[in-house]
Each structure stands twice: as structure tokens, then as C-alpha cells.
Write a protein that holds these residues in place. Structure first.
Motif, mmCIF file in Angstrom:
data_model
loop_
_atom_site.group_PDB
_atom_site.id
_atom_site.type_symbol
_atom_site.label_atom_id
_atom_site.label_comp_id
_atom_site.label_asym_id
_atom_site.label_seq_id
_atom_site.Cartn_x
_atom_site.Cartn_y
_atom_site.Cartn_z
ATOM 1 N N PHE A 174 3.871 -38.323 -54.926
ATOM 2 C CA PHE A 174 2.826 -38.550 -53.929
ATOM 3 C C PHE A 174 3.427 -38.746 -52.550
ATOM 4 C CE2 PHE A 174 -1.628 -39.540 -53.462
ATOM 5 C CZ PHE A 174 -1.693 -40.270 -52.283
ATOM 6 N N LEU A 175 4.554 -39.429 -52.485
ATOM 7 C CA LEU A 175 5.168 -39.747 -51.198
ATOM 8 C C LEU A 175 6.123 -38.658 -50.713
ATOM 9 C CD1 LEU A 175 5.921 -43.544 -51.774
ATOM 10 C CD2 LEU A 175 3.978 -42.502 -50.593
ATOM 11 N N ALA A 176 6.304 -37.607 -51.513
ATOM 12 C CA ALA A 176 7.247 -36.567 -51.116
ATOM 13 C C ALA A 176 6.678 -35.638 -50.053
ATOM 14 C CB ALA A 176 7.669 -35.751 -52.341
ATOM 15 N N ALA A 177 5.363 -35.448 -50.020
ATOM 16 C CA ALA A 177 4.737 -34.527 -49.066
ATOM 17 C C ALA A 177 4.136 -35.308 -47.910
ATOM 18 C CB ALA A 177 3.653 -33.712 -49.765
ATOM 19 N N PRO A 178 4.330 -34.860 -46.670
ATOM 20 C CA PRO A 178 3.762 -35.585 -45.522
ATOM 21 C C PRO A 178 2.247 -35.668 -45.569
ATOM 22 C CG PRO A 178 4.652 -33.448 -44.856
ATOM 23 C CD PRO A 178 5.123 -33.698 -46.254
ATOM 24 N N GLN A 179 1.578 -34.629 -46.105
ATOM 25 C CA GLN A 179 0.118 -34.673 -46.197
ATOM 26 C C GLN A 179 -0.347 -35.803 -47.104
ATOM 27 O OE1 GLN A 179 2.042 -32.051 -46.535
ATOM 28 N NE2 GLN A 179 1.193 -30.223 -45.556
ATOM 29 N N GLY A 219 -9.463 -35.003 -53.148
ATOM 30 C CA GLY A 219 -9.115 -34.256 -54.348
ATOM 31 C C GLY A 219 -8.651 -32.845 -54.035
ATOM 32 N N ARG A 220 -9.262 -32.213 -53.022
ATOM 33 C CA ARG A 220 -8.820 -30.874 -52.607
ATOM 34 C C ARG A 220 -7.376 -30.907 -52.124
ATOM 35 N NH1 ARG A 220 -12.644 -27.062 -49.890
ATOM 36 N NH2 ARG A 220 -11.208 -27.218 -48.119
ATOM 37 N N LEU A 221 -7.046 -31.949 -51.390
ATOM 38 C CA LEU A 221 -5.692 -32.075 -50.862
ATOM 39 C C LEU A 221 -4.681 -32.222 -52.000
ATOM 40 C CD1 LEU A 221 -3.890 -32.359 -48.359
ATOM 41 C CD2 LEU A 221 -4.383 -34.810 -48.387
ATOM 42 N N VAL A 228 -13.405 -38.957 -45.396
ATOM 43 C CA VAL A 228 -12.013 -39.116 -45.810
ATOM 44 C C VAL A 228 -11.855 -38.944 -47.314
ATOM 45 C CG1 VAL A 228 -10.072 -40.728 -45.951
ATOM 46 C CG2 VAL A 228 -11.456 -40.607 -43.864
ATOM 47 N N LEU A 229 -12.693 -39.617 -48.098
ATOM 48 C CA LEU A 229 -12.468 -39.700 -49.538
ATOM 49 C C LEU A 229 -12.894 -38.452 -50.297
ATOM 50 C CD1 LEU A 229 -13.597 -43.391 -50.192
ATOM 51 C CD2 LEU A 229 -11.283 -42.512 -49.878
ATOM 52 N N THR A 230 -13.981 -37.818 -49.872
ATOM 53 C CA THR A 230 -14.486 -36.678 -50.637
ATOM 54 C C THR A 230 -13.499 -35.514 -50.689
ATOM 55 O OG1 THR A 230 -16.756 -37.319 -50.075
ATOM 56 C CG2 THR A 230 -16.429 -35.098 -50.926
ATOM 57 N N PRO A 231 -12.873 -35.100 -49.569
ATOM 58 C CA PRO A 231 -11.928 -33.973 -49.662
ATOM 59 C C PRO A 231 -10.558 -34.339 -50.224
ATOM 60 C CG PRO A 231 -12.845 -34.218 -47.417
ATOM 61 C CD PRO A 231 -13.107 -35.486 -48.164
ATOM 62 N N SER A 275 -10.838 -27.375 -41.597
ATOM 63 C CA SER A 275 -9.798 -27.728 -42.562
ATOM 64 C C SER A 275 -9.988 -29.147 -43.076
ATOM 65 C CB SER A 275 -8.422 -27.600 -41.912
ATOM 66 O OG SER A 275 -8.266 -28.587 -40.902
ATOM 67 N N ASP A 276 -9.383 -29.425 -44.222
ATOM 68 C CA ASP A 276 -9.391 -30.795 -44.741
ATOM 69 C C ASP A 276 -8.809 -31.755 -43.712
ATOM 70 O OD1 ASP A 276 -10.356 -29.748 -47.083
ATOM 71 O OD2 ASP A 276 -8.457 -29.833 -48.158
#
Length: 446
Positions: free
Chosen positions: A212-217, A334-336, A329-332, A280-281
Motif C-alpha cells: 500500500f505504501l509503495a505507490a505514491p497514489q 476502490g478504483r484506485l 474521496v471514499l467512493t473512487p 480523473s480519480d
């Protein structure tokens, strides 16, 4: 949005989610009445401790589930969690000691910490098309918001006919029905793990967090979770204080205020599938986060005002904006996660998101309560508004404006016959290839 329910597997899973949520809502009402029967005037302290136990269970258990994700069938994990929750709910009417409540609540929430991330990780496989998955995320958000409105009303209607202990049977029914629906759903076969996770149990349990912490997004997503937690803490903890003490309004208006928060969240959830076709997200989620400090500024004005009929509609507006911004914030989210994490690592990543986001709430909930009670509402608004602002700005800084498209890279520690190396070129250090960015155990530094 409802067209996505034509998918039979998703329809069964969504129905399982809804009936389980209704059962949980009934248990929430019944638990409050049970606490009052056991502890009397100390019921608030009992419920506050139970809420803290709930968060601790979420934070501690979800990573452990991530460690087991590649060793247990997902259907087995979800059904086992539902059966455990049903068994605990069946025991709750028979408790007569506060410690028994705490033990059963921990078991109940630990099972929920197993069910929810696994459920969230299954949906992207059931609905591989991004548009369908986006609609499913909006439906899930609507389900949570509608449950917060529907379950208390249903409980009130039932309590006019039965005693509160019978509400726990409704909870049992919800979890049993959820298990039956999951059993009947045809789930796609999950992607095979890219590689076995080596190391100790602790190393495997924290693998999801490291991913989880490996990607900046995804680091930005953690900051966004903190911003939303600051706002939701004010609403959850201090609504009754604002309505009853600060504005001097009646008990029924507490429900109206909480309803405004849910209405704001639902309205945005309905609009998001269309909005995400055009934006975009990153744009949607960051704008939602940066809206939160502005709402905190308006809430500060309401808090400092001693009188004025405008304060009540202003508070309703602020709560609706908090709900809407939080949904942005919360709804997208999961897409991320679906886009950034390799399919075989999704359950671990969703478990990490579940644990880390609830860590944020574990911080902000007591902060909202303690500051509001000891230093006043204005201090709570300033502190939590500052957290929301800092977290939002940090997310902007962490999340690159351009998505990573991947880069040529080498693998030096994979066997020559590893399936991931298909099409790779042999070099002195190992194998070299190029593909879209992935965050998994093979690419933690890509």
C-alpha cells in the motif's frame, strides 16, 4: 447505475452486503439498549469503549487476514466470517456483564474485519469493466448511507411490537442470509499469487501495508483517509452536542442533522459515475479533500455564533457538504486500488486500506470527543480542520499529476521459468522487460 445488478454474481453479493448492513444496524440499536440495561447511566462509557474495541479489532485483524488471503478460498473466508458474526449476535441477548459485551463485540468486529476487505477485493474480479465497477462502488456507498437512515427507523418500528432482545435475531438473520447468498454466488477464480510470501507471520501480515505504501497514489490515499476521518469524527461525535447544547434544539433534530450528512453523501454517490467518465480519480478525490477545510471554516463561524436562526440551516448545509466531500474521496478509492495493485495482491491491499483508514478514525474520534468536552467545540473544530487541511495538502503533494506508465526494469531474483518473465530479455543481472506500472510483491520499487 442499477444496470450493473444484471450481473447475477454481483447481484447476490450486493444483496448479501445490504442484508448484512441492515442486521448490523439493528444490532447497533439493540446494543445501546443492552448497555443501558447493564450499566445504567454509564451506558455511554460502555458504548464508547465498545466503539474503541471495534476500531482496534479492525486495525489489528485486517492485516492478519491479508496474510491469509492467498491461503484460503475467498468464499470460505466470507462465509466463515458471516457464520461467526451470526453466532456472536445469537449470544448477545444472554450477556449480563460489561466484560462479556466487550469480548463479543471484539469477536463480531474481528469477523467484520475479515469479511469486508475480502468482499471488496472480489468485486473487481466479478465486474472487470471499469464503468461497471464504478457503478458498483456508488451502489455500495448508497447502501451504507441508506442503512444509516433505514435501520434506526426499522428498529423503532419493531420496538413498538417486540423487546429489543429480539432485534438481535434480525441481526442473526442478516448474517445467515448474507452467508447463503455468498455461497450461491459464482465467483471468478482469483489470480494466482505472483510468488509465495516469505518470512514470519508478522512479515506476511504487514505485506499488504508495504504494498500500500509503495505507490505514491496509495500513500496519498492514506492522507485522504485522514482528511475524511477528521470530518466524520466531528459529525459522529459532536452532532448531538451541536444540536442539543449549542443550538438548543430537540432530540428529533439530531436525526435531521445526521440525515443531512447521509443525504450529501448519497447525492454525490449518485452523480459520481457520470463525473468519473469526465474527470480523473485524482481530480475528484483531491477536490473532495480540499473542500473539507473550507467546510470546517464555515463550521467555525457557526460555532462562534451565539445566536441567530441562520445557524440551524447552516449546520445542515455544513453536514451535507461534509457528507458529499467524503463521498468524493471514499467512493473512487476502490478504483484506485484496483488500478494500482496487481490482481493477486488485491485482498492484501484492500485489507491494508481497511486497517489504515480505521487507524485514522481511531485517532480522530477520541480527539473530537476529548477536545470538544475539555476545551470546547471551537478547539475541536480548529484542530480537526487543521488535520483535514494538512492531510489534503499532503495528498496533493504525494499524488503525481501524471500517472506512472511503467518503466523498463530488471528482475534479479526470479527463477527463469517464472510466468511473470514471459517475453522478458535475458541480461547479465537477470531478466529485463517493460510493462504498465504495478504495485505487488514483485514491483515494490518500480
Amino acid at each position: 447505475m442499477i444496470f450493473v445488478l444484471r450481473n447475477r454474481a454481483y447481484r447476490r453479493l450486493f444483496t448479501a452486503q445490504v442484508v448484512a448492513l441492515v442486521g448490523t444496524g439493528l444490532a447497533t440499536v439493540a446494543l445501546g439498549l443492552l448497555a443501558y440495561d447493564i450499566a445504567g447511566s454509564d451506558a455511554g462509557a460502555v458504548l464508547g469503549t465498545a466503539l474503541a474495541i471495534k476500531m482496534v479489532a479492525y486495525v489489528a485483524i485486517a492485516p492478519a487476514i491479508g496474510a491469509l488471503a492467498d491461503r484460503l478460498p475467498r468464499r470460505t473466508l466470507m462465509v466463515g466470517a458471516d457464520v461467526t458474526r451470526a453466532a456472536v449476535a445469537l449470544l448477545l441477548p444472554f450477556v449480563d456483564q460489561v466484560w462479556q459485551v466487550y469480548v463479543l463485540i471484539f469477536l463480531l468486529q474481528a469477523a467484520s474485519a475479515a469479511f469486508t476487505p475480502t468482499f471488496q477485493a472480489v468485486i473487481p474480479d466479478v465486474l472487470p469493466a471499469e464503468r461497471d465497477y464504478t457503478q458498483a462502488l456508488s451502489l455500495s456507498r448508497l447502501a451504507y448511507d441508506l442503512e444509516s437512515l433505514f435501520s434506526p427507523a426499522l428498529a423503532a418500528a419493531l420496538l413498538s411490537l417486540i423487546t429489543y432482545n429480539w432485534l438481535f435475531l434480525g441481526t442473526v438473520f442478516g448474517f445467515v442470509a448474507s452467508a447463503a447468498l455468498v455461497i450461491g454466488a459464482v465467483l471468478p477464480k482469483p489470480a494466482a499469487p505472483a510468488t509465495a510470501r516469505p518470512g514470519s507471520v508478522y512479515a506476511r501480515a504487514t505485506a499488504g501495508t508495504r504494498l500500500f505504501l509503495a505507490a505514491p497514489q496509495l500513500r496519498a490515499l492514506l492522507a485522504l483517509d485522514l482528511a475524511v476521518a477528521a470530518a466524520s469524527a466531528v459529525v459522529t461525535v459532536n452532532t448531538v452536542v451541536y444540536v442539543r447544547d449549542h443550538l438548543g434544539r430537540g432530540v428529533a433534530d439530531v436525526s435531521w442533522a445526521l440525515g443531512a450528512y447521509g443525504a450529501g453523501s448519497m447525492a454525490v454517490a449518485l452523480l459520481l459515475p457520470h463525473a468519473l467518465d469526465r474527470a480523473s480519480d485524482r481530480a475528484v478525490m483531491l477536490r473532495g479533500a480540499l473542500l473539507l477545510p473550507l467546510v470546517f471554516g464555515g463550521l467555525g463561524v457557526i460555532t462562534t455564533a451565539d445566536s441567530g436562526n441562520w445557524r440551524w440551516p447552516a449546520l445542515l448545509t455544513a453536514w451535507a457538504l461534509f457528507g458529499g466531500a467524503g463521498s468524493m474521496v471514499l467512493t473512487p478509492a476502490g478504483r484506485l486500488l484496483r488500478r494500482e495493485v496487481a490482481p493477486q495482491e488485491r485482498t492484501a491491499a484492500f485489507a491494508a486500506q481497511f486497517s489504515l483508514s480505521h487507524s485514522c478514525w481511531l485517532l480522530t474520534y477520541p480527539l473530537a470527543g476529548w477536545l470538544g468536552a475539555t476545551a470546547g467545540l471551537q478547539s475541536a473544530v480548529l484542530a480537526l480542520g487543521a488535520i483535514a487541511l494538512g492531510a489534503g495538502l499532503l495528498a496533493v503533494r504525494l499524488w503525481p499529476s501524471r500517472e506512472q506508465a511503467g518503466a523498463e526494469h530488471d528482475h534479479t531474483d526470479l527463477p527463469d521459468d517464472h510466468p511473470h518473465l514471459a517475453g522478458a530479455t535475458r541480461v547479465a543481472s537477470g531478466w529485463r522487460h517493460h510493462h504498465a506500472h504495478l504495485t505487488d510483491t514483485l514491483h515494490t520499487h518500480q
